[in-house]
Design an enzyme around this catalytic site. Structure first.
Site, PDB file in Angstrom:
ATOM      1  CB  THR A 142       9.614  -4.330   4.427  1.00 39.96           C
ATOM      2  OG1 THR A 142       8.472  -4.869   5.120  1.00 39.96           O
ATOM      3  CG2 THR A 142       9.796  -2.877   4.820  1.00 39.96           C
ATOM      4  CG  ASP A 143      11.817  -9.002   1.870  1.00 37.71           C
ATOM      5  OD1 ASP A 143      11.508  -8.505   0.753  1.00 37.71           O
ATOM      6  OD2 ASP A 143      12.973  -9.353   2.165  1.00 37.71           O
ATOM      7  CB  CYS A 144       7.619  -8.776   7.010  1.00 42.53           C
ATOM      8  SG  CYS A 144       8.521  -7.348   7.628  1.00 42.53           S
ATOM      9  CE1 TYR A 145       3.601  -5.351   8.947  1.00 41.66           C
ATOM     10  CE2 TYR A 145       5.973  -5.083   9.231  1.00 41.66           C
ATOM     11  CZ  TYR A 145       4.710  -5.377   9.758  1.00 41.66           C
ATOM     12  OH  TYR A 145       4.571  -5.685  11.083  1.00 41.66           O
ATOM     13  N   PRO A 146       4.430  -6.019   2.328  1.00 44.11           N
ATOM     14  CG  PRO A 146       3.440  -7.839   1.252  1.00 44.11           C
ATOM     15  CD  PRO A 146       3.855  -7.351   2.604  1.00 44.11           C
TER      16      PRO A 146
END
Length: 404
Positions: A142-146
């Site tokens: 995700t954007d916060c967990y790349p």
């Protein structure tokens, strides 16, 4: 009537009188209930037996860049990752769910576990013992967990939280398993030999914690206990909690009844009391030591704790019938079970326990030592355990049956 506060005052000053449940049962006939009540403040019970409805909640800590865990393996054993980004739950009965020799061209699968008898309970034991465990993660990008994946080695000192949360422990009575069929059966009670070749039971009988508090008047949510060699707590009623089971006049149930959900800090536990195990052709489990202190608040406590193996019974169930409700060969006492043989339909059948009677006694003794040294005080329950819970089966209905 005594109070728990009064007993704790005596524990802190070193004047509390603490007996194990074995000591009480050995002396009650000679001393009598009233005299023992006047002398004794706490009775320590314990058990050491397989408890596969157990597991560990682990917070691994964040990586850099961060990862939101989609799949997790600890020494090749899958852990559930449907929580926050780096929280996982490792079940004691979890086992590697793929072949040790998969197609190595598949990037998501590799042969990281080649020991089929090893399960989650073994990994939990190793972590408690301070051993290193291989960690492998696959992320949900995700954007916060790349981050897409991560591998490392962990110990209990390199992770944030590591505690046991066990949904179902400390069965108040259980069944005796036999096999009336023609082939061996491999079960959660171990090997059952055909044609009534053996009988296996898992409860420790009269020394088992909940047999000595049959109506759960002395414990509840928040009760402090011995769990895996450290301090733990009763968190809630356990799954399959069934206090409405039929009971004898002495209030002990004739089959599986109450259960407890337990929790405690695994970083403080001792691998002597938490051990992974494996049942051939069935799966992994975990042997767990649990001790419950019973405050002697009145004479009724002594009366219930005075029960003997002759006073409690368990049902003998035939596992050769693959149904939820199996035929029974009747009830047998724990005195008969511990004698080494019972009689079924005129045939003598040898018996064996899954629980360790020796280690169960050691758990009670260790808890007694803690209290006598002032290292363990009792707690008031913040809520009682539900004693009206019924047992609901899960039956399959197809659409035609539902319409009818």
């Amino acid at each position: 009537m005594r109070t728990i506060a009064e007993i704790n005052d005596k524990i802190r000053t070193g004047s509390a009188v603490v007996w194990t449940i074995q000591e009480l049962k050995a002396r009650v006939k000679d001393l009598g209930i009233t005299k023992i009540y006047e002398q004794v403040d706490v009775i320590c019970t314990g058990t050491f037996e397989p408890m596969e409805s157990s597991g560990a909640l682990i917070n691994l800590g964040h990586t850099d860049p961060p990862i939101k865990i989609r799949q997790c393996w600890l020494d090749g054993i899958p852990a559930y990752a449907g929580f926050g980004a780096v929280d996982v739950y490792l079940g004691a009965s979890a086992m590697a769910d793929y072949s040790p020799t998969p197609d190595i061209t598949d990037g998501d699968i590799r042969p990281i576990s080649t020991i089929p008898e090893r399960g989650g309970g073994h990994v939990i034991e190793d972590l408690i013992a301070g051993k290193a465990v291989q960690l492998r993660l696959i992320g949900h990008i995700t954007d916060c967990y790349p981050r897409a994946s991560f591998e490392t080695t962990i110990t209990k000192d390199t992770i944030n939280q590591f505690y046991l949360y066990n949904p179902r422990n400390l069965y108040q009575n259980f069944i005796v398993g036999v096999n009336g069929g023609d082939r061996p059966l491999y079960t959660y009670l171990g090997l059952l030999q055909p044609r009534l070749g053996n009988a296996v039971y898992s409860n420790t009988g009269a020394i088992s914690p909940l047999f000595n508090d049959p109506d759960l008047k002395l414990i509840g949510v928040g009760t402090r206990i011995f769990l895996g060699g450290s301090i733990g707590y009763i968190a809630w009623e356990g799954t399959q909690h069934f206090p409405l089971q039929k009971r004898l006049p002495n209030r002990t149930p004739i089959g599986p009844a109450a259960t407890l959900a337990l929790m405690g800090d695994a970083k403080q536990m001792n691998p002597r009391w938490v051990r992974g195990c494996y049942f051939k052709n069935y799966g992994a489990s975990m042997m767990l030591g649990v001790g419950v202190p019973l405050p002697v608040l009145n004479e009724e406590v002594i009366r219930y704790c005075a029960i003997k193996d002759e006073d409690i019974v368990a049902p003998v169930m035939d596992f050769s019938i693959p149904r939820r409700v199996r035929p029974t060969f009747g009830l047998v006492s724990y005195a008969q079970l511990k004698s080494g043989q019972i009689t079924i339909d005129g045939k003598k059948v040898r018996t064996a326990p899954l629980a360790s009677l020796y280690f169960s006694q050691q758990v009670a003794q260790e808890l007694k030592n803690w209290i006598e040294r002032g290292e363990f005080t009792l707690t008031e329950a913040v809520a009682p355990l539900n004693m009206e819970r019924s047992f609901l089966p899960q039956d399959r209905w197809d659409s035609k049956m539902a319409m009818e």
